[in-house]
Design a protein around this motif. Structure first.
Motif, PDB file in Angstrom:
ATOM      1  N   ALA A  26       0.831  -1.203   0.000  1.00 11.04           N
ATOM      2  CA  ALA A  26       0.000   0.000   0.000  1.00 11.04           C
ATOM      3  C   ALA A  26       0.868   1.257   0.000  1.00 11.04           C
ATOM      4  O   ALA A  26       2.056   1.216   0.263  1.00 11.04           O
ATOM      5  CB  ALA A  26      -0.910  -0.004   1.220  1.00 11.04           C
ATOM      6  N   ASP A  27       0.215   2.376  -0.316  1.00  9.96           N
ATOM      7  CA  ASP A  27       0.846   3.692  -0.243  1.00  9.96           C
ATOM      8  C   ASP A  27       0.073   4.535   0.755  1.00  9.96           C
ATOM      9  O   ASP A  27      -1.117   4.315   0.973  1.00  9.96           O
ATOM     10  CB  ASP A  27       0.808   4.391  -1.600  1.00  9.96           C
ATOM     11  N   PHE A  28       0.760   5.510   1.336  1.00 11.02           N
ATOM     12  CA  PHE A  28       0.104   6.473   2.214  1.00 11.02           C
ATOM     13  C   PHE A  28      -0.055   7.784   1.471  1.00 11.02           C
ATOM     14  O   PHE A  28       0.837   8.202   0.744  1.00 11.02           O
ATOM     15  CB  PHE A  28       0.950   6.747   3.467  1.00 11.02           C
ATOM     16  N   GLU A  29      -1.197   8.451   1.665  1.00 16.33           N
ATOM     17  CA  GLU A  29      -1.383   9.808   1.190  1.00 16.33           C
ATOM     18  C   GLU A  29      -1.168  10.708   2.405  1.00 16.33           C
ATOM     19  O   GLU A  29      -1.859  10.557   3.412  1.00 16.33           O
ATOM     20  CB  GLU A  29      -2.786   9.992   0.627  1.00 16.33           C
ATOM     21  N   THR A  34       0.516  19.409   7.140  1.00 15.16           N
ATOM     22  CA  THR A  34       0.566  18.972   8.528  1.00 15.16           C
ATOM     23  C   THR A  34       1.479  17.767   8.756  1.00 15.16           C
ATOM     24  O   THR A  34       1.860  17.499   9.885  1.00 15.16           O
ATOM     25  CB  THR A  34      -0.846  18.578   9.021  1.00 15.16           C
ATOM     26  N   GLY A  35       1.771  17.025   7.686  1.00 17.56           N
ATOM     27  CA  GLY A  35       2.565  15.809   7.834  1.00 17.56           C
ATOM     28  C   GLY A  35       1.756  14.624   8.329  1.00 17.56           C
ATOM     29  O   GLY A  35       2.293  13.546   8.542  1.00 17.56           O
ATOM     30  N   MET A  36       0.447  14.805   8.482  1.00 15.07           N
ATOM     31  CA  MET A  36      -0.434  13.744   8.965  1.00 15.07           C
ATOM     32  C   MET A  36      -0.842  12.834   7.804  1.00 15.07           C
ATOM     33  O   MET A  36      -0.989  13.291   6.675  1.00 15.07           O
ATOM     34  CB  MET A  36      -1.693  14.339   9.601  1.00 15.07           C
ATOM     35  N   GLU A  55      -8.722  -0.996  -9.893  1.00 15.79           N
ATOM     36  CA  GLU A  55      -8.214   0.206  -9.261  1.00 15.79           C
ATOM     37  C   GLU A  55      -7.894  -0.012  -7.792  1.00 15.79           C
ATOM     38  O   GLU A  55      -8.209  -1.036  -7.228  1.00 15.79           O
ATOM     39  CB  GLU A  55      -9.252   1.305  -9.427  1.00 15.79           C
ATOM     40  N   GLU A  56      -7.294   1.001  -7.209  1.00 14.27           N
ATOM     41  CA  GLU A  56      -6.927   0.897  -5.796  1.00 14.27           C
ATOM     42  C   GLU A  56      -8.097   1.250  -4.898  1.00 14.27           C
ATOM     43  O   GLU A  56      -9.038   1.927  -5.311  1.00 14.27           O
ATOM     44  CB  GLU A  56      -5.739   1.810  -5.510  1.00 14.27           C
ATOM     45  N   VAL A  57      -8.029   0.778  -3.677  1.00 18.99           N
ATOM     46  CA  VAL A  57      -9.013   1.079  -2.645  1.00 18.99           C
ATOM     47  C   VAL A  57      -8.400   2.155  -1.757  1.00 18.99           C
ATOM     48  O   VAL A  57      -7.251   2.039  -1.341  1.00 18.99           O
ATOM     49  CB  VAL A  57      -9.320  -0.188  -1.808  1.00 18.99           C
ATOM     50  N   THR A  58      -9.161   3.217  -1.501  1.00 19.59           N
ATOM     51  CA  THR A  58      -8.690   4.299  -0.644  1.00 19.59           C
ATOM     52  C   THR A  58      -9.362   4.191   0.707  1.00 19.59           C
ATOM     53  O   THR A  58     -10.589   4.196   0.794  1.00 19.59           O
ATOM     54  CB  THR A  58      -8.992   5.675  -1.267  1.00 19.59           C
ATOM     55  N   ILE A  59      -8.565   4.081   1.759  1.00 19.52           N
ATOM     56  CA  ILE A  59      -9.068   4.002   3.129  1.00 19.52           C
ATOM     57  C   ILE A  59      -8.655   5.282   3.849  1.00 19.52           C
ATOM     58  O   ILE A  59      -7.468   5.561   3.992  1.00 19.52           O
ATOM     59  CB  ILE A  59      -8.449   2.807   3.894  1.00 19.52           C
ATOM     60  N   GLN A  60      -9.631   6.067   4.271  1.00 22.20           N
ATOM     61  CA  GLN A  60      -9.321   7.274   5.032  1.00 22.20           C
ATOM     62  C   GLN A  60      -8.737   6.871   6.391  1.00 22.20           C
ATOM     63  O   GLN A  60      -9.171   5.888   6.986  1.00 22.20           O
ATOM     64  CB  GLN A  60     -10.572   8.132   5.211  1.00 22.20           C
ATOM     65  N   TRP A  61      -7.772   7.616   6.875  1.00 26.68           N
ATOM     66  CA  TRP A  61      -7.091   7.282   8.125  1.00 26.68           C
ATOM     67  C   TRP A  61      -8.071   7.147   9.288  1.00 26.68           C
ATOM     68  O   TRP A  61      -7.927   6.282  10.142  1.00 26.68           O
ATOM     69  CB  TRP A  61      -6.006   8.304   8.427  1.00 26.68           C
ATOM     70  N   GLU A  62      -9.117   7.977   9.307  1.00 25.88           N
ATOM     71  CA  GLU A  62     -10.084   7.908  10.408  1.00 25.88           C
ATOM     72  C   GLU A  62     -10.935   6.632  10.374  1.00 25.88           C
ATOM     73  O   GLU A  62     -11.599   6.310  11.348  1.00 25.88           O
ATOM     74  CB  GLU A  62     -10.985   9.152  10.449  1.00 25.88           C
TER      75      GLU A  62
END
Length: 80
Positions: A26-29, A34-36, A55-62
């Motif tokens: 995976a990759d992080f956005e 903020t660097g978060m 395609e890729e699945v996007t998971i929000q950090w929250e």
């Protein structure tokens, strides 16, 4: 927890009980201001990466509910 410690953990969807991928693939956005971490981008692969499905699945950090020793549990709305 260090990023290196997160690598290799399986990402599991809480509602479906499905394996979405392994964090090492995976990759992080990251928010540049903020660097978060904003989200985790997981390539949509079929069983251990042998066949790419789309395609890729996007998971929000929250939406990440728990990071355990072996897996990361997420709870998110699928936009199908």
């Amino acid at each position: 927890m260090r990023l290196s410690e997160m690598s290799g953990k399986e990402i599991v969807d809480l509602k479906r009980g499905e394996r979405l991928g392994v964090l090492g693939h995976a990759d992080f956005e990251i928010d540049e201001n903020t660097g978060m971490i904003r989200s985790v981008l997981i390539p949509s692969m079929k069983w251990f990466g042998f066949r790419k499905q789309g395609e890729e699945v996007t998971i929000q950090w929250e939406n990440i509910k728990k990071i355990g020793t072996d897996m990361i549990i997420i709870d998110f709305e699928d936009k199908e």
